[in-house]
Design an enzyme around this catalytic site. Sequence first.
Site, PDB file in Angstrom:
ATOM      1  N   ASP A  76       0.829  -1.206   0.000  1.00 14.01           N
ATOM      2  CA  ASP A  76       0.000   0.000   0.000  1.00 14.01           C
ATOM      3  C   ASP A  76       0.863   1.256   0.000  1.00 14.01           C
ATOM      4  O   ASP A  76       2.051   1.232   0.356  1.00 14.01           O
ATOM      5  CB  ASP A  76      -0.946   0.007   1.198  1.00 14.01           C
ATOM      6  CG  ASP A  76      -0.218   0.003   2.535  1.00 14.01           C
ATOM      7  OD1 ASP A  76       0.736  -0.784   2.678  1.00 14.01           O
ATOM      8  OD2 ASP A  76      -0.592   0.775   3.436  1.00 14.01           O
ATOM      9  N   GLU A 143      -0.099  -1.076   5.725  1.00 17.52           N
ATOM     10  CA  GLU A 143       0.937  -0.595   6.640  1.00 17.52           C
ATOM     11  C   GLU A 143       0.782   0.887   6.953  1.00 17.52           C
ATOM     12  O   GLU A 143       1.004   1.325   8.092  1.00 17.52           O
ATOM     13  CB  GLU A 143       2.321  -0.863   6.031  1.00 17.52           C
ATOM     14  CG  GLU A 143       3.493  -0.603   6.982  1.00 17.52           C
ATOM     15  CD  GLU A 143       3.998   0.825   7.002  1.00 17.52           C
ATOM     16  OE1 GLU A 143       4.777   1.173   7.916  1.00 17.52           O
ATOM     17  OE2 GLU A 143       3.603   1.611   6.105  1.00 17.52           O
TER      18      GLU A 143
END
Length: 461
Positions: A76, A143
């Site tokens: 991400d 994350e």
Amino acid sequence: MAEKLATAIRFKTISALEPEDFQYGEFSKLHAYLADAFPLAHDRLQVEVINDYSLLFTWQGQNPSLKPVLFMAHMDVVPVEAASEEDWLEDPFAGVVKDGFVWGRGTMDDKYRVVTMLEAVERLLEQGYEPERTLYLAFGHDEEIGGDEGAGKISEHLQQLGVQLEAVFDEGLAVAEDVIPGIKEPLALVGTAAKGSLNLLLTVKGEGGHSSAPPSETPIGILSRAISRLQQNPFKPRLTSTTRESMEILTERMGGKYKFAMRHYGLFKKKILKKLSEDQATDVLIRTKLVPTIIAGGEKNNVLPRQATAVLNVRILNGETDQTVIDYVRKVIKDDRVEISQYGVYTPPSPETPTDTWVYDALKTTILQTFPDALVVPALFPGATDARHYSNLTTNIFRFAPQVVNRESAQLVHNVNERIGVEVLEKSISFYVALVLNTCGSAEIEQLADLEEAFYGIISE
């Protein structure tokens, strides 16, 4: 490799706090692309999709008595601020390769590590390498917003399988140039501890009304004064054991008065802390840092807002907690009209990873094979990463990114015109090939007369 990373950048795998704002289909498309780009890794390793959008690769070792190691990264990326879109020289999701760089959101944080880890495994598989120790590759999908649904679920999955890890290798500090006066060689800073993170919400309420007849104090004014007080009264500086270890190594190189001062820290404590606090790069290592990142209040230019709010992002120094932070903030503000509450997830500071172990030596050897001119130094990582989710599985957690940065390039993370040099990719592949060989071993490799020749033979393919 530049084209592989550029293609990965084109998938808008943006983290979002609200599930409905996540473009989950982009993660599935990225998974499919990785399968095409790295066919051997997907064919010969066990590949599991965890919690729908995170990936776990298992490369089974030949010796089941050895604890596995885990290499991790995240897929991400943070969003691009609307106000900054016009400042990008290249579209942040176009995946442009230009002027020796791959441009785009996620090039530095953290897709380059996803693709170079997989490429390292791909090349080792092509050479017929078989690890003695089991290796996991874990790629989370959230994350940037805490990692609970990605790395958190992978960790839970491994725990349910009864797995205990020898070590975890995550993103973190890097090889830094020109950061410490008096140190000529680049510093390979290995994060052996990490600060905690906390968000606080400050809220001030008022009566509202028309702006033509304002009261002596408004919610915006009260909130502004509270923020100003916090910025004028930073947290007290303190040298943690991790930073003290860093300083002892560095001052040995710097020599003279610096070396003498650290050897007599008790006598020179105030001067040492004062010197470290004068530089932005070192100040973060000696104190909890607090900064306002979101502020809101008012909707119309002639209407007094009934409420003003601010979000404070806090990076907590090891040895402190969320409660000690809140107590300090309340003490500094000295105004009961300012409500203080936690906002989002609290992550406590990490335990400190020991450096007197074979696995730290293996990492140090790997760094020096890849960056032979560097001085390897254990250090405090001022941010927080997904590695915190694996502290239940190992005491050996290392936060290191295999790239060379300076003060200017380090500012590109989460920033406008994020980009990474093409030459960094090959270095990163070399690093992960070496890290596999140095941590996972192989009967075949160990029997070779020249391990170094084998290493350079693999990375040159």
